[in-house]
Design an enzyme around this catalytic site. Structure first.
Site, PDB file in Angstrom:
ATOM      1  N   CYS A   1       1.140  -8.190   5.304  1.00  0.00           N
ATOM      2  CA  CYS A   1       0.774  -6.790   5.085  1.00  0.00           C
ATOM      3  C   CYS A   1      -0.716  -6.581   4.821  1.00  0.00           C
ATOM      4  CB  CYS A   1       1.669  -6.189   4.012  1.00  0.00           C
ATOM      5  SG  CYS A   1       3.351  -5.918   4.647  1.00  0.00           S
ATOM      6  N   ASP A   2      -1.050  -5.354   4.450  1.00  0.00           N
ATOM      7  CA  ASP A   2      -2.378  -4.789   4.649  1.00  0.00           C
ATOM      8  C   ASP A   2      -3.560  -5.640   4.194  1.00  0.00           C
ATOM      9  OD1 ASP A   2      -0.593  -2.799   5.311  1.00  0.00           O
ATOM     10  OD2 ASP A   2      -1.819  -1.196   4.506  1.00  0.00           O
ATOM     11  N   LYS A   3      -3.575  -6.092   2.946  1.00  0.00           N
ATOM     12  CA  LYS A   3      -4.745  -6.809   2.448  1.00  0.00           C
ATOM     13  C   LYS A   3      -4.538  -8.316   2.440  1.00  0.00           C
ATOM     14  CE  LYS A   3      -6.335  -2.809   1.896  1.00  0.00           C
ATOM     15  NZ  LYS A   3      -5.118  -2.200   2.429  1.00  0.00           N
TER      16      LYS A   3
ATOM     17  N   GLU B   1      -6.784   4.844  -0.100  1.00  0.00           N
ATOM     18  CA  GLU B   1      -6.358   5.398   1.178  1.00  0.00           C
ATOM     19  C   GLU B   1      -5.962   6.857   1.001  1.00  0.00           C
ATOM     20  OE1 GLU B   1      -4.670   1.469   3.499  1.00  0.00           O
ATOM     21  OE2 GLU B   1      -3.238   2.922   2.709  1.00  0.00           O
TER      22      GLU B   1
ATOM     23  N   ASP C   1       0.817  -1.215   0.000  1.00  0.00           N
ATOM     24  CA  ASP C   1       0.000   0.000   0.000  1.00  0.00           C
ATOM     25  C   ASP C   1       0.850   1.263   0.000  1.00  0.00           C
ATOM     26  OD1 ASP C   1      -2.045  -1.833   0.239  1.00  0.00           O
ATOM     27  OD2 ASP C   1      -3.181  -0.618   1.643  1.00  0.00           O
TER      28      ASP C   1
ATOM     29  N   SER D   1      -4.983   5.200   5.509  1.00  0.00           N
ATOM     30  CA  SER D   1      -3.889   4.317   5.880  1.00  0.00           C
ATOM     31  C   SER D   1      -3.873   4.161   7.388  1.00  0.00           C
ATOM     32  CB  SER D   1      -2.566   4.920   5.408  1.00  0.00           C
ATOM     33  OG  SER D   1      -1.482   4.353   6.093  1.00  0.00           O
TER      34      SER D   1
ATOM     35  N   CYS E   1       5.375  -2.419   8.313  1.00  0.00           N
ATOM     36  CA  CYS E   1       5.768  -1.104   8.837  1.00  0.00           C
ATOM     37  C   CYS E   1       5.520  -1.015  10.341  1.00  0.00           C
ATOM     38  CB  CYS E   1       5.028  -0.005   8.089  1.00  0.00           C
ATOM     39  SG  CYS E   1       5.523   0.100   6.355  1.00  0.00           S
TER      40      CYS E   1
END
EC number: 4.2.1.9
Length: 612
Positions: free
Chosen positions: A122-124, A491, A81, A517, A195
Site C-alpha cells: 500500500c501507499d507509503k 491527502e 491511508d 489521494s 484498492c
C-alpha cells in the site's frame, strides 16, 4: 570480489557470541557462509492490502532456503491511508514513509543482511522500501501483495463496478439513500489487496516493474489469484541468485542503483504519465531518486509530460475500469510495449529478472509474445467472492483485451489524449511547480479561471463544501497543509470527493500545498511548491483573488501584480508564515521531528539534513 556482508557476524573466533545468537534463531553449522536474505514484510491486520501477507513472508523464506540461502523475516509498519483519511491520522501517513525506510535500513545494516526481498503493497510502504533499497544498494527484489478485486453491485437494475472512492462519494451525496450507501459500502472493497483503481498503491507497484526491480505482473495480478503465488516463489529463488551474482561474480548490474538508473526513472515516469498514475507517485519517485543519488527532478517530469501520451485511463479517471481490466489487457509490460513502439522507453536498462527491460517487454507484451504461458497469465480474472485469503481463486477470462484502438490500453497512435496523464504547472503561485492528474480532468476545464476561496486547513474547506458555501466557478485554496505546514502533507480526498458529491466536480478547481489521494479526480492541483510554511506565494492568496489555470500551456497564476505581492509578503514576514486561524490539531513530538527537516513537494518531501 565483495565479501558477503553477513560474514561480519558469522565468521571468526571473536564472533562466537553472534553465532550463538544466530543458532538460537535456528541456524546450523551448514548455514554459516550462505547468503543471509532479509525478508522485509509489512503484514498488519489494519490494512486490507496487507492483511493477507502474514504467511507470504514464510512462503518466500522457504523458497530462499530451498535455493541455498538463509531467510530472516522482519516487519515494518503500514498505515492505511483510507482509514487515516479525513482526521488527524492522515498527518502520519507521509512521515511513515521515512520511518519505513529507516526501519529497513536499521534492521538490514544492524544484522548485516546480504540481500532482501521487499513484500510491500500500500501507499507509503512500497515507496519507503524503495527508498531503503536505493539507500542500502544491496541485491533486492520487490513483490507486492497485489490489487484488490473491484466491487460489483446491482443498484436499481443496473450493474456497477465499485471501489473505495464510490463509497466516499455516495456517503456525501444527499440524493443517495441510506440503504444504497450501505449496499455500496458493503460491496466497494470485497477482497484483500490494494484498492482496485489506479490509486497510489497500485501506481507504485506498477512503477517497480518499470524500474526493473519487480517481476512482470507485479503491479496488476490480483491478490486473490493463484497466479500471484508464482511471483513470491520466483522472488525467493531470484534474490539468492542475485546475491551470488553480486558477491561471487562481482556483477554490479543487478544492484538497485544500477537497475534504477536515471534512464530507468525516465521509463518509470513515462509509464506513470501514460497510465495516469496517482500524483503521489511524483513525490515518491523524487524521494527514491534522492536516496539513490539519481539526478531526476521536477524538470525531468515536466519534460516527459510534454511528450508522453495518455494510453490508459483507470479508476478514478474511468470509473468502470480497474486493475483487473489492466491485467486482462496485458498489464504494465503491455503499456511499456506501446510506449516502446513510440520510441518513449529506454530499452537497454537492466532489470533483476531479464538482461534488459527491452527483453522483458519482448517476452511479456501480449501483442508481441508467442508464449501461450504468458498469454494465459494475463487471462487471470477476478473470482467475485469476498475473501481475505491470497491465491484463493483461479478464474480466467475467456479472451484478452488486445484492442489498442479502443481498449483499456491504447497505442500511441490512438491515445486517450496526446498529453499524458500527469502535468507539471508553474507560475507565480507555484514557482517550483505543482502537479495535476490530467487524466482525471474533464476537457471542458483544462483552462479555468475563478475567485479564490481560501482555507487554512482541510477541515475548514470540508465544512464550507458540505455547508454549500462553494459555488460553481470557485477555486478552493487549501494551504498550510504541506510537508512542513501540516505537518505531514495530508491527502485531500474528502474535499475533492465532496465537491463531486455536490455536483461541482467539473465546475470548481482545488489547489493546495498538500497532496491528493490516488482516488482523486477533477481539477485538483497539489504539491504547490514552495509550500505556504516555507514562504510560498500560496500563503499570500486572499479571498476573491482570481487564479488562472492553463493546463495545455502548463501555467498557474495568481492575478495579482508584483508590487501588491511584495507588500503582502512583507506583511506576512512580519506575522510569520503560519495559519491565520488557530487549528484544532495536535502536533506530537514525532510530527514536529518530521516537520523540522521536511522539504517541499518539489523535492519529494524528503528530509533535508544539510548534508547534500
Amino acid at each position: 570480489m565483495p565479501a558477503y556482508r553477513s560474514r561480519t557476524t558469522t565468521h571468526g573466533r571473536n564472533m562466537a557470541g553472534a553465532r550463538g545468537l544466530w543458532r538460537a534463531t535456528g541456524m546450523k553449522d551448514s548455514d554459516f557462509g550462505k547468503p543471509i536474505i532479509a525478508v522485509v514484510n509489512s503484514f498488519t491486520q489494519f490494512v486490507p492490502g496487507h492483511v493477507h501477507l502474514k504467511d507470504l513472508g514464510q512462503l518466500v523464506a522457504r523458497e530462499i532456503e530451498a535455493a541455498g540461502g538463509v531467510a530472516k523475516e522482519f516487519n515494518t509498519i503500514a498505515v492505511d491511508d483510507g482509514i487515516a483519511m479525513g482526521h488527524d491520522g492522515m498527518l502520519y501517513s507521509l512521515p511513515s514513509r521515512e520511518i519505513i525506510a529507516d526501519s529497513v535500513e536499521y534492521m538490514v545494516n544492524a544484522h548485516c543482511a546480504d540481500a532482501m526481498v521487499c513484500i510491500s503493497n500500500c501507499d507509503k510502504i512500497t515507496p519507503g522500501m524503495l527508498m531503503a533499497a536505493l539507500r542500502l544498494n544491496i541485491p533486492a527484489v520487490f513483490v507486492s501483495g497485489g490489487p484488490m478485486e473491484a466491487g460489483k453491485v446491482v443498484l436499481h437494475g443496473k450493474k456497477h463496478a465499485l471501489d473505495l472512492v464510490d463509497a466516499m462519494v455516495a456517503a456525501a451525496d444527499d440524493s443517495v439513500s441510506d440503504e444504497d450507501v450501505k449496499v455500496i459500502e458493503r460491496s466497494a472493497c470485497p477482497t484483500c489487496g490494494s484498492c482496485s483503481g489506479m490509486f497510489t498503491a497500485n501506481s507504485m507497484n506498477c512503477l517497480t516493474e518499470a524500474l526493473g526491480l519487480s517481476l512482470p505482473g507485479n503491479g496488476s495480478t490480483l491478490a486473490t489469484h493463484a497466479d500471484r503465488k508464482r511471483l513470491f516463489v520466483e522472488a525467493g529463488h531470484l534474490v539468492v541468485d542475485l546475491a551470488r551474482r553480486y558477491y561471487e561474480q562481482e556483477d554490479e548490474r543487478i544492484l538497485p542503483r544500477s537497475v534504477a538508473s536515471k534512464k530507468a526513472f525516465e521509463n518509470a515516469m513515462a509509464l506513470d504519465i501514460a497510465m495516469g498514475g496517482s500524483t503521489n507517485t511524483v513525490l515518491h519517485i523524487l524521494a527514491a531518486a534522492y536516496e539513490g543519488e539519481v539526478d531526476f527532478t521536477m524538470d525531468d517530469i515536466d519534460r516527459l509530460s510534454r511528450k508522453v501520451p495518455c494510453l490508459s485511463k483507470v479508476a478514478p479517471a474511468k470509473s468502470d475500469v480497474h486493475m483487473e481490466d489492466v491485467h486482462r489487457a496485458g498489464g504494465i509490460m503491455s503499456i511499456l510495449g506501446e510506449l516502446e513502439k513510440g520510441g518513449l522507453i529506454n530499452r537497454d536498462c537492466p532489470t533483476v529478472h531479464s538482461e534488459t527491460i527491452g527483453d522483458a517487454i519482448d517476452r511479456w507484451d501480449i501483442t508481441r509474445t508467442s508464449s501461450e504461458t504468458v498469454r494465459n497469465f494475463f487471462r487471470a480474472a477476478p473470482g467475485g467472492i469476498p475473501t481475505q485469503v491470497a491465491f484463493s481463486q483461479e478464474a480466467r477470462w475467456d479472451d484478452l483485451d488486445t484492442d489498442r484502438e479502443k481498449g483499456v490500453i491504447r497505442s500511441v497512435e490512438h491515445p486517450f489524449s496526446k498529453d499524458g496523464g500527469l502535468a507539471v504547472l508553474k507560475g507565480n503561485i507555484a514557482l517550483d511547480g505543482c502537479i495535476v492528474k490530467t487524466a482525471g480532468v474533464d476537457e471542458s476545464i483544462l483552462k479555468f479561471s475563478g475567485p479564490a476561496r481560501v482555507f487554512e486547513s482541510q477541515d475548514a474547506s470540508v465544512k464550507a463544501i458540505l455547508g454549500n458555501e462553494i459555488k460553481a466557478g470557485d477555486v478552493v485554496v487549501i494551504r498550510y497543509e504541506g510537508p512542513k505546514g501540516g505537518p505531514g502533507m495530508q491527502e485531500m480526498l474528502y474535499p475533492t470527493s465532496y465537491l463531486k458529491s455536490k455536483g461541482l466536480g467539473k465546475a470548481c478547481a482545488l489547489i493546495t500545498d498538500g497532496r491528493f489521494s490516488g482516488g482523486t479526480s477533477g481539477l485538483s492541483i497539489g504539491h504547490v511548491s514552495p509550500e505556504a510554511a516555507n514562504g510560498g506565494t500560496i500563503g499570500l492568496v486572499r479571498e476573491g483573488d482570481i487564479i488562472d489555470i492553463d493546463i495545455p500551456n502548463r501555467t498557474i497564476s495568481l492575478r495579482v501584480d508584483e508590487a501588491e505581492l511584495a507588500t503582502r509578503r512583507a506583511e506576512q514576514d512580519a506575522k510569520g508564515w503560519q495559519p491565520a486561524e488557530q487549528r484544532k490539531r495536535r502536533v506530537t513530538t514525532a510530527l514536529k521531528a518530521y516537520a523540522a527537516f521536511a522539504t517541499s513537494a518539489d523535492r519529494g518531501a524528503v528530509r533535508d539534513l544539510g548534508d547534500r
